[in-house]
Enzyme design. Structure first.
Site, PDB file in Angstrom:
ATOM      1  N   ASP A  75       3.244   1.271  -6.605  1.00 58.50           N
ATOM      2  CA  ASP A  75       2.450   1.206  -5.376  1.00 58.50           C
ATOM      3  C   ASP A  75       2.935   2.272  -4.404  1.00 58.50           C
ATOM      4  O   ASP A  75       4.139   2.488  -4.281  1.00 58.50           O
ATOM      5  CB  ASP A  75       2.639  -0.178  -4.696  1.00 58.50           C
ATOM      6  CG  ASP A  75       2.106  -1.312  -5.578  1.00 58.50           C
ATOM      7  OD1 ASP A  75       1.277  -0.998  -6.456  1.00 58.50           O
ATOM      8  OD2 ASP A  75       2.527  -2.460  -5.414  1.00 58.50           O
ATOM      9  N   ASP A  81       6.893  -0.405   4.856  1.00 55.95           N
ATOM     10  CA  ASP A  81       7.560  -0.988   3.690  1.00 55.95           C
ATOM     11  C   ASP A  81       9.024  -0.586   3.676  1.00 55.95           C
ATOM     12  O   ASP A  81       9.933  -1.385   3.504  1.00 55.95           O
ATOM     13  CB  ASP A  81       6.950  -0.395   2.398  1.00 55.95           C
ATOM     14  CG  ASP A  81       5.793  -1.221   1.879  1.00 55.95           C
ATOM     15  OD1 ASP A  81       5.105  -0.748   0.955  1.00 55.95           O
ATOM     16  OD2 ASP A  81       5.603  -2.335   2.395  1.00 55.95           O
ATOM     17  N   GLU A 104      11.198  -5.438  -4.070  1.00 52.37           N
ATOM     18  CA  GLU A 104      10.081  -4.733  -4.698  1.00 52.37           C
ATOM     19  C   GLU A 104      10.255  -3.237  -4.512  1.00 52.37           C
ATOM     20  O   GLU A 104       9.811  -2.442  -5.319  1.00 52.37           O
ATOM     21  CB  GLU A 104       8.746  -5.172  -4.083  1.00 52.37           C
ATOM     22  CG  GLU A 104       7.565  -4.497  -4.781  1.00 52.37           C
ATOM     23  CD  GLU A 104       6.262  -4.661  -4.043  1.00 52.37           C
ATOM     24  OE1 GLU A 104       6.265  -4.671  -2.795  1.00 52.37           O
ATOM     25  OE2 GLU A 104       5.236  -4.797  -4.718  1.00 52.37           O
ATOM     26  N   GLU A 105      10.933  -2.844  -3.450  1.00 50.33           N
ATOM     27  CA  GLU A 105      11.040  -1.421  -3.120  1.00 50.33           C
ATOM     28  C   GLU A 105      12.206  -0.737  -3.802  1.00 50.33           C
ATOM     29  O   GLU A 105      12.414   0.463  -3.631  1.00 50.33           O
ATOM     30  CB  GLU A 105      11.159  -1.242  -1.595  1.00 50.33           C
ATOM     31  CG  GLU A 105      10.054  -1.900  -0.793  1.00 50.33           C
ATOM     32  CD  GLU A 105       8.648  -1.479  -1.239  1.00 50.33           C
ATOM     33  OE1 GLU A 105       7.730  -2.278  -1.037  1.00 50.33           O
ATOM     34  OE2 GLU A 105       8.485  -0.376  -1.791  1.00 50.33           O
ATOM     35  N   ASP A 127      10.100  -9.354  -1.193  1.00 47.03           N
ATOM     36  CA  ASP A 127       9.080  -8.330  -1.048  1.00 47.03           C
ATOM     37  C   ASP A 127       9.042  -8.074   0.458  1.00 47.03           C
ATOM     38  O   ASP A 127       8.561  -8.901   1.219  1.00 47.03           O
ATOM     39  CB  ASP A 127       7.718  -8.850  -1.548  1.00 47.03           C
ATOM     40  CG  ASP A 127       6.643  -7.774  -1.461  1.00 47.03           C
ATOM     41  OD1 ASP A 127       5.528  -8.000  -1.976  1.00 47.03           O
ATOM     42  OD2 ASP A 127       6.926  -6.715  -0.863  1.00 47.03           O
ATOM     43  N   LEU A 129       7.434  -6.203   2.569  1.00 43.76           N
ATOM     44  CA  LEU A 129       6.169  -6.175   3.297  1.00 43.76           C
ATOM     45  C   LEU A 129       5.014  -6.264   2.313  1.00 43.76           C
ATOM     46  O   LEU A 129       4.463  -5.263   1.853  1.00 43.76           O
ATOM     47  CB  LEU A 129       6.074  -4.892   4.146  1.00 43.76           C
ATOM     48  CG  LEU A 129       5.341  -5.082   5.477  1.00 43.76           C
ATOM     49  CD1 LEU A 129       6.009  -6.149   6.336  1.00 43.76           C
ATOM     50  CD2 LEU A 129       5.302  -3.782   6.250  1.00 43.76           C
ATOM     51  N   ASP A 130       4.672  -7.511   1.980  1.00 43.42           N
ATOM     52  CA  ASP A 130       3.619  -7.746   0.988  1.00 43.42           C
ATOM     53  C   ASP A 130       2.251  -7.514   1.631  1.00 43.42           C
ATOM     54  O   ASP A 130       2.024  -7.873   2.777  1.00 43.42           O
ATOM     55  CB  ASP A 130       3.716  -9.193   0.500  1.00 43.42           C
ATOM     56  CG  ASP A 130       2.633  -9.510  -0.499  1.00 43.42           C
ATOM     57  OD1 ASP A 130       2.661  -8.944  -1.606  1.00 43.42           O
ATOM     58  OD2 ASP A 130       1.712 -10.278  -0.154  1.00 43.42           O
ATOM     59  N   GLU A 286       7.350 -12.836  -5.495  1.00 42.40           N
ATOM     60  CA  GLU A 286       6.054 -13.250  -4.936  1.00 42.40           C
ATOM     61  C   GLU A 286       5.696 -14.643  -5.465  1.00 42.40           C
ATOM     62  O   GLU A 286       5.634 -15.612  -4.716  1.00 42.40           O
ATOM     63  CB  GLU A 286       4.947 -12.229  -5.290  1.00 42.40           C
ATOM     64  CG  GLU A 286       5.069 -10.922  -4.516  1.00 42.40           C
ATOM     65  CD  GLU A 286       4.029  -9.880  -4.925  1.00 42.40           C
ATOM     66  OE1 GLU A 286       3.712  -9.769  -6.119  1.00 42.40           O
ATOM     67  OE2 GLU A 286       3.512  -9.161  -4.032  1.00 42.40           O
TER      68      GLU A 286
HETATM   69  P1  P6P Z   1      -5.778  -6.604  -5.517  1.00 41.54           P
HETATM   70  C1  P6P Z   1      -0.788  -6.790  -2.270  1.00 41.54           C
HETATM   71  O1  P6P Z   1      -0.691  -5.496  -2.863  1.00 41.54           O
HETATM   72  C2  P6P Z   1      -0.640  -7.815  -3.402  1.00 41.54           C
HETATM   73  O2  P6P Z   1       0.610  -7.654  -4.019  1.00 41.54           O
HETATM   74  C3  P6P Z   1      -0.837  -9.228  -2.864  1.00 41.54           C
HETATM   75  O3  P6P Z   1      -0.348  -9.416  -1.579  1.00 41.54           O
HETATM   76  C4  P6P Z   1      -2.344  -9.409  -2.921  1.00 41.54           C
HETATM   77  O4  P6P Z   1      -2.732 -10.766  -3.058  1.00 41.54           O
HETATM   78  C5  P6P Z   1      -2.715  -8.597  -4.171  1.00 41.54           C
HETATM   79  O5  P6P Z   1      -1.684  -7.624  -4.355  1.00 41.54           O
HETATM   80  C6  P6P Z   1      -4.039  -7.895  -4.004  1.00 41.54           C
HETATM   81  O6  P6P Z   1      -4.309  -7.229  -5.240  1.00 41.54           O
HETATM   82  O7  P6P Z   1      -5.715  -6.139  -6.947  1.00 41.54           O
HETATM   83  O8  P6P Z   1      -6.775  -7.742  -5.334  1.00 41.54           O
HETATM   84  O9  P6P Z   1      -5.946  -5.522  -4.495  1.00 41.54           O
END
Ligand code: P6P
Length: 346
Positions: A75, A81, A104-105, A127, A129-130, A286
């Site tokens: 990502d 982040d 995650e980073e 994580d 900054l999810d 997560e």
């Molecule tokens: P998609 C954000 O990148 C994440 O890790 C979660 O917070 C979120 O629910 C999901 O991915 C969104 O993924 O494929 O629907 O864009």
């Protein structure tokens, strides 16, 4: 989780800060040594620091991708982040209770230097900054964390095996949602409590006691754009939700979607897709922490092979998992669809 020896009543007629709540809760465990208390307080401080920057991200040049850098999962790293990751690592050094982190980073675990001669017994995964792709469009994002006791001897450095534990071994888990208000939600295995940040006093204050997820709900949460790529059983369930006139709510930030479901009820699903055949979301920082919280609030969390998320045996730090999580009656209903329509042996 050992049973508490006493249960100190939490006052209902005045502000109760996160710090007070944590310290009071520690007093309920005879054997408590204050270690976990120190860790949770470190995380609370980090949350306040990250919140300050998230709230002004649009004003200073820390939005946008961190000059194209990518993280372990490929990502694009957003500058916030990176900032959130650094602040969490810094704050987790304060109490000396954390010996290593996984993020995650970061590709690998990172050892945390001891404070004096203190031997620390916990590792923390997060994580930082999810949902960070939402930062630039001012949509809520979150921090997710999970705390485990280390396996390895406190006389030596932590190893990756200290992190590869099932979700059932979590000592504590939580998230911070930087939304219309900033709220910290956590559990130590004795229910779920939430603390809303009062900026006027700079304290997280108890706002939701002993959260319980509704048994059912009227919303489902999935990226409908992948519908044609989902397996038959998932498409049949999504059709069922539509037939039931359930509302579709999907923010693209798992913490936000799960927080809504904790309060209003509903179901969140991230099934297998062609791009992510094993699911997109990461098991350790997560799925497991959010599953711990949702189960503690009376909900359920399984993967698309009907395995309980918290019982999945991790094999590597950044492994992914499919997930179905939310109100127990809705997860049970989806389970029935998987049992009926799945082409794969379960
Ligand atoms: P998609 C954000 O990148 C994440 O890790 C979660 O917070 C979120 O629910 C999901 O991915 C969104 O993924 O494929 O629907 O864009």
């Amino acid at each position: 989780m050992k049973k508490p020896t006493t249960t100190t009543p939490i006052p209902t007629n005045r502000i109760v800060t996160l710090d007070e709540f944590i310290i009071r809760s520690e007093k309920d465990f005879d054997y408590a040594t204050g270690e976990l208390t120190g860790l949770l307080r470190d995380i609370g401080v980090a949350a306040k620091i990250v919140n300050r920057e998230v709230n002004k991200a649009g004003l200073v040049n820390i939005t946008g991708a961190a000059d194209g850098a990518a993280n372990t999962s490929g990502d694009t790293q957003q500058k916030l982040d990176v900032y959130a990751n650094e602040k969490l690592i810094e704050c987790l050094q304060n109490s000396g209770e954390c010996c290593a982190i996984a993020s995650e980073e970061n590709d690998d675990i990172q050892l945390i230097p001891p404070v004096g001669s203190k031997k620390s017994h916990y590792v923390v995964m997060f994580d930082p900054l999810d949902g960070s792709s939402n930062i630039d469009v001012n949509v809520s994002v979150g921090t997710i964390f999970a705390i485990y006791r280390r396996h390895s001897s406190a006389d030596g450095p932590a190893t990756v095996d200290d992190f590869l534990q099932t979700g059932l071994k979590q000592v504590a888990a939580g998230y911070v949602l930087y939304g219309t208000s900033t709220i910290l939600v956590y559990t130590t295995g004795r229910g779920v409590n939430a603390f809303t940040l009062d900026p006027s006093i700079g304290e997280f204050c108890l706002s939701h006691r002993n959260m319980r997820i509704p048994n059912n709900g009227k919303f489902y949460s999935v990226n409908q754009g992948y519908y044609s790529k989902f397996d038959l059983e998932m498409r049949r369930y999504i059709d069922h939700c539509s037939d039931q006139n359930y509302g579709l709510r999907y923010i693209g930030s798992m913490v936000s979607d799960i927080h809504r479901i904790l309060i209003q009820g509903g179901i969140f699903l991230y099934p297998s897709t062609r791009k992510y055949p094993k699911g997109k979301l990461r098991l350790l920082y997560e799925c497991n922490p959010l599953a711990f919280i949702v189960e503690q609030a009376g909900g359920k969390a399984i993967n698309s092979q009907l395995r309980r998320i918290l019982e999945l045996e991790p094999k590597e730090l950044h492994q992914r998992s499919t997930i179905v999580i939310g109100s127990p009656d809705m997860v049970d209903e989806l389970q029935a669809f998987i049992e009926r329509y799945s082409a794969l042996p379960l």
